[in-house]
Write a protein that holds these residues in place. Structure first.
Motif, mmCIF file in Angstrom:
data_model
loop_
_atom_site.group_PDB
_atom_site.id
_atom_site.type_symbol
_atom_site.label_atom_id
_atom_site.label_comp_id
_atom_site.label_asym_id
_atom_site.label_seq_id
_atom_site.Cartn_x
_atom_site.Cartn_y
_atom_site.Cartn_z
ATOM 1 N N LYS A 70 0.827 -1.200 0.000
ATOM 2 C CA LYS A 70 0.000 0.000 0.000
ATOM 3 C C LYS A 70 0.868 1.259 0.000
ATOM 4 C CE LYS A 70 -3.512 2.504 2.564
ATOM 5 N NZ LYS A 70 -4.339 2.609 3.752
ATOM 6 N N ARG B 158 -8.214 -0.149 -5.964
ATOM 7 C CA ARG B 158 -7.807 -1.348 -5.208
ATOM 8 C C ARG B 158 -8.524 -2.575 -5.754
ATOM 9 N NH1 ARG B 158 -7.335 -0.554 0.993
ATOM 10 N NH2 ARG B 158 -5.405 -1.700 1.133
ATOM 11 N N ASP B 159 -9.812 -2.484 -5.930
ATOM 12 C CA ASP B 159 -10.633 -3.487 -6.592
ATOM 13 C C ASP B 159 -11.820 -2.748 -7.194
ATOM 14 O OD1 ASP B 159 -12.766 -3.328 -4.585
ATOM 15 O OD2 ASP B 159 -11.521 -4.586 -3.300
ATOM 16 N N TYR C 128 -10.866 1.972 -3.122
ATOM 17 C CA TYR C 128 -9.738 2.812 -3.518
ATOM 18 C C TYR C 128 -8.768 2.959 -2.357
ATOM 19 C CZ TYR C 128 -12.888 4.142 -7.292
ATOM 20 O OH TYR C 128 -13.724 4.115 -8.366
ATOM 21 N N TYR C 129 -7.516 3.178 -2.687
ATOM 22 C CA TYR C 129 -6.520 3.467 -1.650
ATOM 23 C C TYR C 129 -6.760 4.859 -1.070
ATOM 24 C CZ TYR C 129 -4.002 -0.681 -3.066
ATOM 25 O OH TYR C 129 -3.664 -1.984 -3.333
#
Length: 162
Positions: free
Chosen positions: A31, A79-80, A84-85
């Motif tokens: 991350k 992220r998927d 989201y990050y």
């Protein structure tokens, strides 16, 4: 990667608690690496927005760099499918505030042929406006498909006064 070999050893030995702790550590490292890459794109994005505003023009190179930065951020930040990050709203504020300082240094190297210091260049653009434009472009990464971003960004910039 040393950590993966260690993880394998822990799993083979049946030490799941330490294995899970190592997986958590690996996830955090991943991350942080993704966030660092997003921050690099963000600095590039803001540097070109500073030059755009300061010089009151945009070159094809700057436009391509802005599009590349926004698309890069979109791809890294996802992220998927639904995660989201960096989240949509307030999470960007600190990143933008930090990146604008580095972006000013980058922009000073190139804007007006590099003749102005950071302090001199800062009188030629509105810092808050650059951050606002950056934020608006970042919001497009949550709203638009990647393939549509180049055209949308080009329209966004051509519709805005510098």
């Amino acid at each position: 990667m040393e950590e993966l070999a260690k993880l394998r050893q822990l799993l083979v030995a049946g030490n799941t608690r330490e294995a899970i702790a190592l997986v958590d550590e690996l996830e955090e490292m991943s991350k942080k690496a993704i966030i660092r890459n997003i921050e690099s794109y963000l600095v590039l994005l803001l540097a070109h927005l500073i030059k755009y505003q300061a010089e009151q023009r945009i070159t094809n190179f700057w436009l391509a760099s802005i599009v590349n930065a926004v698309v890069g951020i979109k791809k890294l930040n996802l992220r998927d499918k639904n995660s989201y990050y960096i989240k949509k709203e307030d999470d960007w504020n600190d990143y933008l505030e930090e990146a604008i300082e580095l972006a000013s240094l980058e922009a000073a190297k190139e804007a007006f042929g590099g003749i102005y210091s950071v302090e001199q260049l800062s009188t030629k653009f509105d810092r808050d406006r650059v951050i606002k434009m950056g934020f608006q472009l970042l919001q497009l990464t949550y709203q638009e498909e990647t393939k549509k971003l180049p055209q949308i960004i080009q329209e966004f910039l051509s519709d805005r006064p510098t």
